[in-house]
Each structure stands twice: as C-alpha cells, then as structure tokens.
Scaffold this motif. Structure first.
Motif, PDB file in Angstrom:
ATOM      1  N   VAL A 108     -27.538   6.705   9.941  1.00 49.79           N
ATOM      2  CA  VAL A 108     -27.158   7.225  11.264  1.00 49.79           C
ATOM      3  C   VAL A 108     -26.820   6.084  12.226  1.00 49.79           C
ATOM      4  O   VAL A 108     -26.690   6.306  13.431  1.00 49.79           O
ATOM      5  CB  VAL A 108     -28.286   8.101  11.879  1.00 49.79           C
ATOM      6  N   SER A 109     -26.674   4.860  11.681  1.00 49.26           N
ATOM      7  CA  SER A 109     -26.512   3.682  12.544  1.00 49.26           C
ATOM      8  C   SER A 109     -25.415   3.847  13.580  1.00 49.26           C
ATOM      9  O   SER A 109     -25.507   3.313  14.680  1.00 49.26           O
ATOM     10  CB  SER A 109     -26.211   2.446  11.698  1.00 49.26           C
ATOM     11  N   ALA A 110     -24.347   4.554  13.219  1.00 50.01           N
ATOM     12  CA  ALA A 110     -23.207   4.679  14.127  1.00 50.01           C
ATOM     13  C   ALA A 110     -23.223   6.000  14.897  1.00 50.01           C
ATOM     14  O   ALA A 110     -22.336   6.256  15.716  1.00 50.01           O
ATOM     15  CB  ALA A 110     -21.903   4.551  13.347  1.00 50.01           C
ATOM     16  N   ALA A 111     -24.223   6.835  14.660  1.00 45.02           N
ATOM     17  CA  ALA A 111     -24.246   8.160  15.306  1.00 45.02           C
ATOM     18  C   ALA A 111     -24.802   8.058  16.724  1.00 45.02           C
ATOM     19  O   ALA A 111     -25.782   7.353  16.963  1.00 45.02           O
ATOM     20  CB  ALA A 111     -25.102   9.126  14.486  1.00 45.02           C
ATOM     21  N   PRO A 112     -24.203   8.751  17.680  1.00 44.18           N
ATOM     22  CA  PRO A 112     -24.758   8.770  19.038  1.00 44.18           C
ATOM     23  C   PRO A 112     -26.089   9.522  19.064  1.00 44.18           C
ATOM     24  O   PRO A 112     -26.372  10.313  18.149  1.00 44.18           O
ATOM     25  CB  PRO A 112     -23.685   9.515  19.841  1.00 44.18           C
ATOM     26  N   PRO A 113     -26.910   9.282  20.094  1.00 37.96           N
ATOM     27  CA  PRO A 113     -28.237   9.915  20.136  1.00 37.96           C
ATOM     28  C   PRO A 113     -28.188  11.427  19.937  1.00 37.96           C
ATOM     29  O   PRO A 113     -29.022  11.977  19.211  1.00 37.96           O
ATOM     30  CB  PRO A 113     -28.746   9.558  21.538  1.00 37.96           C
ATOM     31  N   SER A 114     -27.205  12.091  20.543  1.00 41.14           N
ATOM     32  CA  SER A 114     -27.170  13.559  20.482  1.00 41.14           C
ATOM     33  C   SER A 114     -26.915  14.072  19.071  1.00 41.14           C
ATOM     34  O   SER A 114     -27.208  15.227  18.763  1.00 41.14           O
ATOM     35  CB  SER A 114     -26.091  14.093  21.426  1.00 41.14           C
TER      36      SER A 114
END
Ligand code: ADP
Ligand code: MG
Length: 245
Positions: free
Chosen positions: A74-80
């Motif tokens: 999830v390194s590139a996923a935004p918090p939401s």
C-alpha cells in the motif's frame, strides 16, 4: 449494523526495509505486526512511534522499502484507500458537528447517511456508552467522552487495522482504565489488528499482547508482552520502564 453482518477482521501489517526522514536523521523500520492482536508500541519521546503509525496510515511515504497490509503493497496508496483508521491523542472531532455527525463521518465523508448507517451509528454509540448524547457538540462532552466518540467513529468505519497514537494520554488514570477495558472488549469482539502507541508501561501490560520497542528512530526490540514484562526484556526497555537492570 446487525450483529450477524460480517465485520473486518484483523490483517497483518508489515514495514519491509522502510527508510524515511524529515530531512535530517533517518528512520529505519523493518517489523511486522500480527493479525488480530494488540501490539503496544513503546519507546522514548522522539523515538519514532508517531512516524511509524503515520507511515502505516499513509500520512507519510517511505523513501525506500514497502508498507504491506494483508500482504498487499500500500506504499503508494493515499490514506483514504488504506484499510486503516486512526485515533489521535486529541483533536479527533469536528467542533461544529454533533456527536452523531462526527461518528457518521466514519461511514461517509459527505455525511450522506442511510438507514443502515444510522443503525450502525446508534449501535456504536451504545457500545461506547454514549447513547442519549447524539446531539451534543464536542465541547459539551468530557475529554473521556470525546475519545469515546472517536472510538465509535472507528467502529462504524469498520477497518481491519486500528492505529492508536496515545489516545488516552490526556485522560486521568481512572478514565484511562475505563477506556483500556472498553478497547480490550471491543478488540475481543471485533478482532481488529491494533497498533497501540503508549508511553504508559501499565497500559501496554494491561492490554498489549505483543510489544514493539523503538529507540533512536528504529525498532530496538520485539516480543510478547509476557517477554517484556517478566523482567527479562531488553536492557533499553528495562531502563525505560524503570525496572532494575
Ligand atoms: P514519538 O512519537 O516517538 O515521540 P515522532 O515520530 O513524533 O516520535 O518523532 C520522531 C522524530 O521526528 C522527533 O525528533 C521529531 O522531532 C521528528 N519529527 C516528527 N514529525 C516531524 C515533522 N513533521 N517534521 C520534522 N520533524 C519531525
Ligand atoms: Mg508521538
């Protein structure tokens, strides 16, 4: 939400060779968190506890390495977009929104709420002992009640990973104990993976199953709570909690 509706169960969290910095002294984290357990994250002020949670939540991005949740990068996923929710020490609530609407934000950021949402909100408020206080504003609540609202919002959000950054630090000892019991009971029911940052060794001992001890921007030791608190923990940890070395 009806009790028989399936809920998000805890999943593993892993920081794999993660490096990070705010421009100066680097951080390095290579550590895993077991699914459905409460891991207490301890360590001196400035050791990197909040930074570690912020990397998992996505408020900060690694310079290198990966953040894995349930095995997915999830390194590139935004918090939401991450399957996590977070409770902070304070300022968790919107001052101009009622208790009910603050909790509703956990269901829908736009507060477009249907019947199922209202049922889930009512259930969560009852669960944290706030039934009847739906219309109050945050300033009309005690500090402990405000943290219960934050916990109710997390319950209706129903994410498998719960990040707690010293959520009870501003509460007195009796209220803190109540909140720890509530958290432990909710964890037993929901089985989410909890990363619980605390500077209170008693709190870690009371509800922590595993312990991750940070020092100097990295993981200094990991183990079970029993390992840490039976006196055989690492020296730096024993000095930190004031046990005789
Ligand atoms: P802890 O939560 O264990 O007290 P933090 O993760 O908040 O530690 O901070 C670790 C170090 O990083 C501290 O030296 C702190 O001053 C620094 N730091 C934290 N946040 C920032 C930031 N946004 N910008 C620059 N430095 C920061
Ligand atoms: Mg902190």
């Amino acid at each position: 939400m009806p009790a028989n509706e399936s809920r998000a169960k805890g999943v593993t969290v892993r920081l794999e060779d993660v490096s990070f910095d705010y421009g100066e002294a680097p951080f390095r984290f290579d550590v895993g968190f077991a699914a459905a357990k409460i891991t207490a994250i301890m360590g001196p002020s400035g050791s990197g506890k909040s930074t570690l949670l912020n990397l998992v939540a996505g408020f900060e991005a690694p310079r290198s390495g990966r953040v894995l949740i349930d095995g997915s990068d999830v390194s590139a996923a935004p918090p939401s977009a991450r399957p996590v929710s977070m409770v902070f020490q304070e300022n968790n609530l919107f001052a101009h929104l009622s208790v009910e609407r603050n909790v509703g934000l956990g269901r829908s950021p736009s507060l477009s709420l249907g019947d199922a949402d209202h049922a889930a909100i009512a259930e969560a408020l009852a669960r944290v002992g706030l039934a009847g206080k739906e219309r109050r504003l945050p300033r009309e609540l005690s500090g402990g009640e405000r943290q219960r609202v934050a916990l109710a919002r997390v319950l209706v959000r129903d994410r498998p990973v719960l990040l707690l950054d010293e959520p009870f630090a501003s509460l007195g000892p009796a209220l803190r104990d109540d909140m720890l019991d509530l958290l432990a009971n909710v964890h037993t029911e929901r089985q989410m993976t909890v990363l619980f940052v605390t500077h209170q060794p008693e709190d870690a001992r009371r509800i922590g199953q595993d312990v991750v001890f940070l020092d100097n921007h990295t993981v200094a030791a990991t183990g079970t709570a029993a390992d840490f608190f039976d006196g055989s923990g690492p020296d730096a940890f024993r000095r930190y909690v004031g046990m005789e070395a």
